[in-house]
Design a protein around this motif. Structure first.
Motif, short mmCIF file in Angstrom:
data_model
loop_
_atom_site.label_atom_id
_atom_site.label_comp_id
_atom_site.label_asym_id
_atom_site.label_seq_id
_atom_site.Cartn_x
_atom_site.Cartn_y
_atom_site.Cartn_z
N GLN A 248 -40.19 27.08 -28.25
CA GLN A 248 -40.49 27.56 -26.90
C GLN A 248 -39.29 28.22 -26.25
OE1 GLN A 248 -42.26 24.78 -24.13
NE2 GLN A 248 -43.44 23.75 -25.73
N ALA A 249 -38.08 27.82 -26.64
CA ALA A 249 -36.86 28.32 -26.00
C ALA A 249 -36.21 29.46 -26.77
CB ALA A 249 -35.86 27.18 -25.82
N THR A 250 -36.85 29.94 -27.83
CA THR A 250 -36.28 31.05 -28.60
C THR A 250 -36.93 32.36 -28.16
OG1 THR A 250 -37.88 30.85 -30.42
CG2 THR A 250 -35.86 29.53 -30.56
N TYR A 251 -36.32 33.46 -28.53
CA TYR A 251 -36.75 34.75 -27.97
C TYR A 251 -36.60 35.89 -28.99
CZ TYR A 251 -31.68 34.84 -27.38
OH TYR A 251 -30.32 34.76 -27.61
N THR A 252 -36.87 35.60 -30.24
CA THR A 252 -36.68 36.60 -31.29
C THR A 252 -37.94 36.72 -32.13
OG1 THR A 252 -34.36 35.96 -31.36
CG2 THR A 252 -35.17 37.35 -33.15
N ALA A 253 -38.45 37.94 -32.26
CA ALA A 253 -39.70 38.16 -32.96
C ALA A 253 -39.51 38.16 -34.47
CB ALA A 253 -40.31 39.49 -32.51
N MET A 254 -40.49 37.62 -35.19
CA MET A 254 -40.53 37.73 -36.64
C MET A 254 -40.64 39.21 -37.02
SD MET A 254 -43.28 34.78 -37.62
CE MET A 254 -43.13 33.10 -37.05
N ARG A 492 -45.72 39.79 -28.87
CA ARG A 492 -44.42 39.80 -29.52
C ARG A 492 -43.62 38.60 -29.01
NH1 ARG A 492 -42.23 42.94 -33.03
NH2 ARG A 492 -39.99 43.33 -33.14
N GLU A 493 -43.10 37.82 -29.95
CA GLU A 493 -42.41 36.57 -29.58
C GLU A 493 -40.93 36.85 -29.27
OE1 GLU A 493 -44.09 33.96 -29.10
OE2 GLU A 493 -45.96 34.29 -30.20
N ASP A 494 -40.71 37.77 -28.33
CA ASP A 494 -39.33 38.12 -27.98
C ASP A 494 -38.96 37.67 -26.58
OD1 ASP A 494 -40.82 39.93 -26.57
OD2 ASP A 494 -39.86 41.72 -27.39
N SER A 495 -39.64 36.63 -26.11
CA SER A 495 -39.23 35.99 -24.87
C SER A 495 -39.55 34.50 -24.99
CB SER A 495 -39.98 36.58 -23.66
OG SER A 495 -41.34 36.19 -23.67
N VAL A 496 -38.87 33.69 -24.19
CA VAL A 496 -39.18 32.27 -24.16
C VAL A 496 -40.60 32.09 -23.63
CG1 VAL A 496 -36.75 31.62 -23.86
CG2 VAL A 496 -38.20 32.00 -21.84
N SER A 497 -41.18 30.91 -23.81
CA SER A 497 -42.56 30.73 -23.37
C SER A 497 -42.68 29.93 -22.08
CB SER A 497 -43.40 30.08 -24.48
OG SER A 497 -42.93 28.79 -24.78
N TYR A 498 -41.57 29.63 -21.44
CA TYR A 498 -41.59 28.97 -20.14
C TYR A 498 -40.38 29.46 -19.35
CZ TYR A 498 -37.88 25.89 -21.90
OH TYR A 498 -36.71 25.40 -22.41
N ALA A 499 -40.37 29.21 -18.06
CA ALA A 499 -39.29 29.69 -17.20
C ALA A 499 -38.07 28.80 -17.35
CB ALA A 499 -39.75 29.72 -15.75
N ARG A 500 -37.12 29.24 -18.18
CA ARG A 500 -35.89 28.47 -18.38
C ARG A 500 -34.93 28.64 -17.20
NH1 ARG A 500 -34.23 26.25 -22.84
NH2 ARG A 500 -32.08 26.97 -22.61
N SER A 501 -35.03 29.78 -16.54
CA SER A 501 -34.20 30.05 -15.36
C SER A 501 -34.84 31.22 -14.63
CB SER A 501 -32.77 30.41 -15.77
OG SER A 501 -32.74 31.67 -16.41
#
Length: 584
Positions: A248-254, A492-501
């Motif tokens: 959930q806290a990663t931001y890099t697409a396969m 695209r999985e290039d953002s986190v999936s919850y508001a980290r900040s």
């Protein structure tokens, strides 16, 4: 479609090998990465002069290591218990006295006479494992604890000019020289794990030179997605719900190589400080499995003492993990994360509080239930996969199941494992999915080079980008009137999936509407309006059964707030498709 995706990945690998032209993916995928792509985990070792009790004399530290009985085979054995395929040695660390656990002709910081690095590389190679060397970019801790760890005078004499190792530029020169010495002396090293960039390295084209001199080396950067490097590592992420769901806290697409590095002990620094904190089995096994469910590598940190051994709680966890993971090894080794570019059912949040991930190998998928449901039923969106058989992986017992309305339902479940209940699901392929080659997709607006059709071409190396303009319409043309039951989307999985900040938030679809049309001109009222959750993996929007030629997916909002200027109103979609009917 799944075979087409695999074909795309294989074609990219061939391109990187020089068998076809694909400059856009040349750095993204290449043969030297394959061993890491085949891995699930690594062991992270922070070990240097400031390891408790701490030393200011390099020779005294080396003597304590040898007198304590240090053996490289111990680390290799412990790594294998964790089902790790590689070790990362962090002795040349800014907080550990810039200790070089190997002989060096370059003065400037501690360098041992005994070649601990060389011994570790050889021991790992004998067992089929790799060693990667950590390299720091940072001089700011040069006098931590009141001791000066860097010797500018000795290095200046060696260089024949004045160099201040306490400065970032001076330290950049010193560490730059060390890269080349290590490359010369350790051809079997797996590569370098970089703790952020140094301007001197960048201005002197260090990374390109590493690849030229050692094309088999891999490069990883910590918390920075540096395009020239093979891997991005994500350090000690917290704040996710559930806590083990690290992706959930990663931001890099396969298919970018992505790593999660985290401490196994519950408390303390990355290195041994004299204590023996507990190791949370549920949290750390959950992290490992959740990462595997997103094709993310788990780099697990343990705190080796001066003699190399781990505190007893860490040793006990490793021994437990060896047996525990061994029993479900089939569901991890040689698999990819399901629900993404490799196909598969929907991972994440399931019914009645259940949560987990899915791994996939060919026609077989493995449901990892990390948080069990409150009842005896598990319901998962099947994403069009027709299921033929379900068994409990540990016991081999058959599991009752049914399919309908887009879901696989397992019933009569009991005897849940406390950490990871694994169900082996055998399928006979996907059904009811329109081939993307027969569907035209146009967007009402798009960024240059990222048209609507990029989200319906079967290629996860291309993607649609809305150019930060909302609302945006994606119009599907089936060529003739055909039944449509649902829309599937892999964002695209290039953002986190919850508001980290305020400045790191999810760029996923929030509000949407669906329209249908017989002629592509008259759309009428929406047949479906709704909100998609900000979750990773495939998302599905069910429609009232309809026969139509044209379908419009209108995205009206995304999750990122205006405070996140990078992701506000940004929408990127890898692939989207129409389903004609549910699997049954």
């Amino acid at each position: 479609m799944f075979l087409r995706r695999l074909g795309v990945v294989c074609a990219s690998l061939l391109a990187a090998a020089g068998l076809a032209a694909a400059p856009a993916s040349a750095d993204l995928q290449k043969p030297s990465q394959q061993w890491l792509r085949d891995s699930q985990a690594g062991l992270f070792l922070h070990w240097g002069m400031r390891t408790s009790p701490g030393y200011t004399s390099c020779s005294a530290w080396e003597k304590a290591i040898t007198d304590g009985g240090w053996s490289p085979g111990y680390w290799v054995t412990e790594a294998k218990k964790l089902h790790a395929s590689y070790l990362v040695l962090a002795s040349f660390h800014s907080r550990l006295g810039y200790s070089r656990a190997w002989p060096s002709k370059i003065p400037g910081s501690c360098s041992t006479k005994r070649d601990f690095l060389g011994e570790l590389v050889a021991a790992a190679k004998a067992e089929g494992l790799k060693v990667i060397l950590y390299m720091t970019n940072d001089a700011q801790w040069h006098n931590e604890g009141g001791h000066e760890w860097l010797d500018s005078g000795a290095y200046s004499k060696y260089k024949g000019k004045t160099v201040n190792l306490d400065s970032q530029d001076g330290f950049g020169q010193f560490s730059y020289d060390n890269f080349f010495e290590v490359m010369k002396n350790y051809p079997d090293l797996g590569g370098f794990w970089i703790d952020n960039d140094n301007a001197y390295w960048e201005s002197h084209d260090l990374y390109r030179q590493i690849y030229q001199q050692r094309p088999g080396y891999l490069l990883s950067n910590n918390n920075e997605d540096t395009p020239i490097m093979d891997t991005i590592s994500n350090e000690q992420k917290t704040g996710m719900t559930p806590a083990y769901d690290y992706p959930q806290a990663t931001y890099t697409a396969m298919p970018r190589l992505t790593e999660a590095c985290f401490k196994l002990p519950d408390t303390g620094a990355w290195w041994y400080g004299g204590s023996n904190p507990p190791v949370n089995k549920a949290l750390n096994l959950g992290r490992l499995v959740a990462n595997a469910g997103s094709s993310i590598k788990s780099l697990m940190a343990e705190t080796a003492m001066v003699n190399g051994r781990f505190p007893s709680n860490q040793e006990a966890f490793n021994t437990f993990a060896a047996g525990y993971l061994g029993a479900i090894r089939e569901s991890l080794d040689g698999t990819e994360g399901a629900g993404y570019m490799y196909g598969g059912m929907q991972p994440g949040f399931w019914n009645d509080g259940a949560h987990g991930v899915i791994t996939i190998r060919g026609a077989t998928q493995y449901l990892h239930v990390l948080t069990k449901p409150s009842g005896s039923t598990l319901k998962i969106r099947d994403n069009g996969y027709r299921v033929s058989r379900v068994t409990n992986l540990r016991t081999g017992a058959a599991v009752s199941f049914g399919q309908g309305n887009g879901s696989l339902t397992l019933t009569g479940l009991s005897g849940w494992d406390p950490y990871d209940t694994v169900f082996k699901v055998e399928t006979t392929g996907r059904t009811g999915i329109y081939d993307s080659r027969t569907v035209t997709l146009k967007a009402s607006t798009s960024a240059s080079g990222h048209s609507g059709q990029s989200a319906s071409d079967g290629d996860y190396l291309t993607y649609f980008d809305n150019g930060k303009k909302l609302p945006v319409d994606l119009d599907f043309d089936l060529g003739s009137a055909k039944p449509v039951q649902y829309i599937g989307v892999n964002q695209r999985e290039d953002s986190v999936s919850y508001a980290r900040s305020d400045t790191e938030q999810s760029a996923r679809i929030k509000g949407y509407q669906v329209f249908v049309s017989a002629d592509g001109q008259n759309w009428g009222s929406a047949v479906k309006s709704g909100t998609l959750p900000s979750h990773r993996g495939v998302q599905l929007a069910d429609l009232p059964a309809v026969t139509t030629r044209y379908v419009r997916l209108r995205i009206t909002s995304t999750y990122a707030a205006s405070s996140d200027t990078t992701r506000y109103k940004r929408l990127r979609i890898d692939e989207t498709w129409l389903g004609s009917a549910y699997a049954s």
